[in-house]
Design an enzyme around this catalytic site. Structure first.
Site, PDB file in Angstrom:
ATOM      1  N   LYS A  19       8.991 -11.471  -2.794  1.00  0.00           N
ATOM      2  CA  LYS A  19       8.624 -12.452  -3.814  1.00  0.00           C
ATOM      3  C   LYS A  19       8.618 -11.761  -5.174  1.00  0.00           C
ATOM      4  O   LYS A  19       8.019 -10.702  -5.339  1.00  0.00           O
ATOM      5  CB  LYS A  19       7.253 -13.055  -3.505  1.00  0.00           C
ATOM      6  CG  LYS A  19       6.842 -14.175  -4.446  1.00  0.00           C
ATOM      7  CD  LYS A  19       5.572 -14.862  -3.951  1.00  0.00           C
ATOM      8  CE  LYS A  19       5.108 -15.948  -4.901  1.00  0.00           C
ATOM      9  NZ  LYS A  19       6.144 -16.987  -5.133  1.00  0.00           N
ATOM     10  N   HIS A  28       1.710 -12.699   0.070  1.00  0.00           N
ATOM     11  CA  HIS A  28       3.093 -13.096   0.300  1.00  0.00           C
ATOM     12  C   HIS A  28       3.934 -11.910   0.757  1.00  0.00           C
ATOM     13  O   HIS A  28       3.514 -10.747   0.667  1.00  0.00           O
ATOM     14  CB  HIS A  28       3.709 -13.681  -0.978  1.00  0.00           C
ATOM     15  CG  HIS A  28       3.232 -15.061  -1.296  1.00  0.00           C
ATOM     16  ND1 HIS A  28       2.037 -15.295  -1.925  1.00  0.00           N
ATOM     17  CD2 HIS A  28       3.796 -16.270  -1.078  1.00  0.00           C
ATOM     18  CE1 HIS A  28       1.881 -16.613  -2.082  1.00  0.00           C
ATOM     19  NE2 HIS A  28       2.926 -17.210  -1.579  1.00  0.00           N
TER      20      HIS A  28
END
Length: 244
Positions: free
Chosen positions: A134, A130
């Site tokens: 995040k 990701h």
């Protein structure tokens, strides 16, 4: 016409939800609220969509349950204990809740395919990749995937995934969730990606889902918004709404 309030509206996901709600013929955006805003502005909404942060979401859920507002939650970080608390909040109330770790159709299919494949392979590991903004690791999708794989392996009578590692002071083997190793990558240029890697002697199966934009989550979010008024109590995941 369903009246929708968006909580976390200034975040990237929240802003995208506002955009698609405003574009939908059967939905009306009645409140776009962020962290410092008074939730009373959402009174009168039929459904609230929560894409906030783990520290704020439980308070928002308590407010929605108390004020009769259905809620669709995309905020991550839900443990089994927190889900039990949510179920208790909405039990017997006029408000309903849907909590899902992922609203992407591709991600849901990836998890389903992994669950199907799990009984047939001796080894399995998950790599989730990701963007660096995040805040949680491993991702909610990876945790959910690990749980589904673990349950499928247990039902098939499989033992632990083979691993002779005894010396790992730096944690190179990653996190272990329900007996499944998960490795989290946070890197600029990525958005939301996951690999589930299965292995047997002489063969490998890799199931990969790559997300490139927040728009990929919106069909699932809208399906949940439209469904939640007719689903009493707590619904975990949207697979059933999509026929999965």
């Amino acid at each position: 016409m369903l009246r929708v309030a968006v909580l976390g509206a200034k975040g990237r996901m929240g802003a995208e939800v506002c955009r698609v709600v405003e574009a939908a013929d059967d939905l009306e955006l009645v409140a776009a609220l962020d962290a410092s805003d008074d939730l009373t502005a959402a009174i009168g909404a039929d459904v609230a969509v929560d894409f906030t942060v783990p520290d704020a979401v439980m308070g928002n859920l308590e407010w929605c349950a108390a004020h009769g507002v259905h809620v669709v939650v995309g905020t991550t970080g839900f443990t089994a204990e927190k889900l039990a608390r949510v179920a208790a909040l909405f039990e017997g109330t006029s408000a309903h809740a849907i909590v899902a770790s992922n609203y992407s159709i591709g991600s849901l299919l990836m998890m389903k395919f992994a669950e199907i494949a799990a009984p047939y392979f001796e080894s399995v590991e998950i790599i989730e990749l990701h963007h660096p903004n995040k805040v949680d690791a491993p991702s909610g999708t990876a945790v959910t995937t690990a749980g589904k794989i673990s349950a499928a392996r247990a039902a098939a009578g499989l033992g632990p995934v083979p691993d002779a590692t005894t010396d790992d002071p730096g944690g190179a083997r990653g996190a272990t969730v329900d007996g499944i190793h998960i490795h989290a990558v946070r890197q600029r240029g990525l958005f939301a990606n996951q690999e589930v890697r299965f292995g047997n002697e002489g063969e490998q199966l890799v199931i990969t889902e790559n997300g490139f934009d927040r728009a990929s989550y919106m069909p699932g979010v809208l399906a949940a918004v439209r469904a939640v008024p007719n689903r009493p109590g707590l619904t975990v995941g949207i697979e059933e709404l999509l026929g999965l």
